[in-house]
Motif scaffolding. Structure first.
Motif, mmCIF file in Angstrom:
data_model
loop_
_atom_site.group_PDB
_atom_site.id
_atom_site.type_symbol
_atom_site.label_atom_id
_atom_site.label_comp_id
_atom_site.label_asym_id
_atom_site.label_seq_id
_atom_site.Cartn_x
_atom_site.Cartn_y
_atom_site.Cartn_z
ATOM 1 N N ARG A 166 0.824 -1.199 0.000
ATOM 2 C CA ARG A 166 0.000 0.000 0.000
ATOM 3 C C ARG A 166 0.862 1.254 0.000
ATOM 4 N N ASP A 167 0.420 2.245 -0.734
ATOM 5 C CA ASP A 167 1.083 3.546 -0.743
ATOM 6 C C ASP A 167 0.320 4.472 0.192
ATOM 7 N N LEU A 168 1.054 5.353 0.831
ATOM 8 C CA LEU A 168 0.451 6.360 1.694
ATOM 9 C C LEU A 168 1.081 7.693 1.331
ATOM 10 N N ARG A 169 0.267 8.619 0.893
ATOM 11 C CA ARG A 169 0.792 9.934 0.520
ATOM 12 C C ARG A 169 0.641 10.872 1.706
ATOM 13 N N VAL A 170 1.681 11.615 1.952
ATOM 14 C CA VAL A 170 1.675 12.591 3.038
ATOM 15 C C VAL A 170 2.164 13.910 2.464
ATOM 16 N N ARG A 171 1.434 14.956 2.709
ATOM 17 C CA ARG A 171 1.842 16.290 2.248
ATOM 18 C C ARG A 171 2.414 17.043 3.437
ATOM 19 N N LEU A 172 3.601 17.604 3.237
ATOM 20 C CA LEU A 172 4.291 18.328 4.301
ATOM 21 C C LEU A 172 4.664 19.726 3.828
ATOM 22 N N PRO A 173 4.677 20.675 4.757
ATOM 23 C CA PRO A 173 5.241 21.982 4.398
ATOM 24 C C PRO A 173 6.741 21.818 4.127
ATOM 25 N N ASP A 174 7.314 22.762 3.417
ATOM 26 C CA ASP A 174 8.725 22.663 3.040
ATOM 27 C C ASP A 174 9.645 22.424 4.236
ATOM 28 N N HIS A 175 9.424 23.148 5.334
ATOM 29 C CA HIS A 175 10.337 23.006 6.479
ATOM 30 C C HIS A 175 10.230 21.618 7.116
ATOM 31 N N GLU A 176 9.019 21.045 7.200
ATOM 32 C CA GLU A 176 8.883 19.696 7.765
ATOM 33 C C GLU A 176 9.488 18.651 6.833
ATOM 34 N N HIS A 177 9.319 18.848 5.537
ATOM 35 C CA HIS A 177 9.929 17.934 4.571
ATOM 36 C C HIS A 177 11.447 17.982 4.706
ATOM 37 N N GLY A 178 11.980 19.190 4.847
ATOM 38 C CA GLY A 178 13.429 19.343 5.018
ATOM 39 C C GLY A 178 13.939 18.629 6.258
ATOM 40 N N VAL A 179 13.179 18.709 7.341
ATOM 41 C CA VAL A 179 13.574 18.025 8.583
ATOM 42 C C VAL A 179 13.549 16.512 8.372
ATOM 43 N N ALA A 180 12.501 16.012 7.723
ATOM 44 C CA ALA A 180 12.400 14.565 7.476
ATOM 45 C C ALA A 180 13.557 14.074 6.612
ATOM 46 N N VAL A 181 13.879 14.820 5.572
ATOM 47 C CA VAL A 181 14.988 14.434 4.691
ATOM 48 C C VAL A 181 16.305 14.470 5.461
ATOM 49 N N ALA A 182 16.513 15.521 6.229
ATOM 50 C CA ALA A 182 17.769 15.642 6.990
ATOM 51 C C ALA A 182 17.920 14.506 7.998
#
Length: 115
Positions: A13-29
């Motif tokens: 199953r795929d789960l899509r999550v939309r994040l603001p830029d700053h939260e996405h940056g934190v997750a990637v980091a």
């Protein structure tokens, strides 16, 4: 090297999550820091939270409280050792009771962390 598909790992199953830029940056980091993909990092966070049933902040708070208790017990033990070395025989039953209570709390917390 042959890579297995996500379905081969039981992930169908795929789960899509939309994040603001700053939260996405934190997750990637954080994923980079842990040397895993963002997908794996987020799956791990989700499974840890669901398995324990407790948010990480509650666990950190409990561990911090237990650490303070253990520090206090250590101080009490040092005071008892100092008194015994000085020839005074202070009762140690309260310190032992505190140690046992803290040990029980640590064991209970560990049971909530382990699946």
């Amino acid at each position: 090297m042959v890579r297995k598909s996500p379905a081969a790992h039981g992930r169908k199953r795929d789960l899509r999550v939309r994040l603001p830029d700053h939260e996405h940056g934190v997750a990637v980091a954080e994923a980079v820091r842990h040397e895993v993909s963002v997908s794996r990092y987020l799956r791990t966070l989700l499974s840890e939270h669901c398995l324990t049933g407790r948010p990480p902040d509650e666990i950190a708070s409990a561990l911090s409280r237990l650490s303070r208790q253990l520090s206090g017990i250590g101080n009490n033990l040092n005071q008892i050792a100092h008194a015994l070395n000085a020839g005074r025989h202070e009762p140690v039953s309260q310190v032992l009771t505190d140690i046992q209570a803290t040990d029980s709390e640590v064991r209970a917390l560990l049971r909530t962390l382990r699946p």
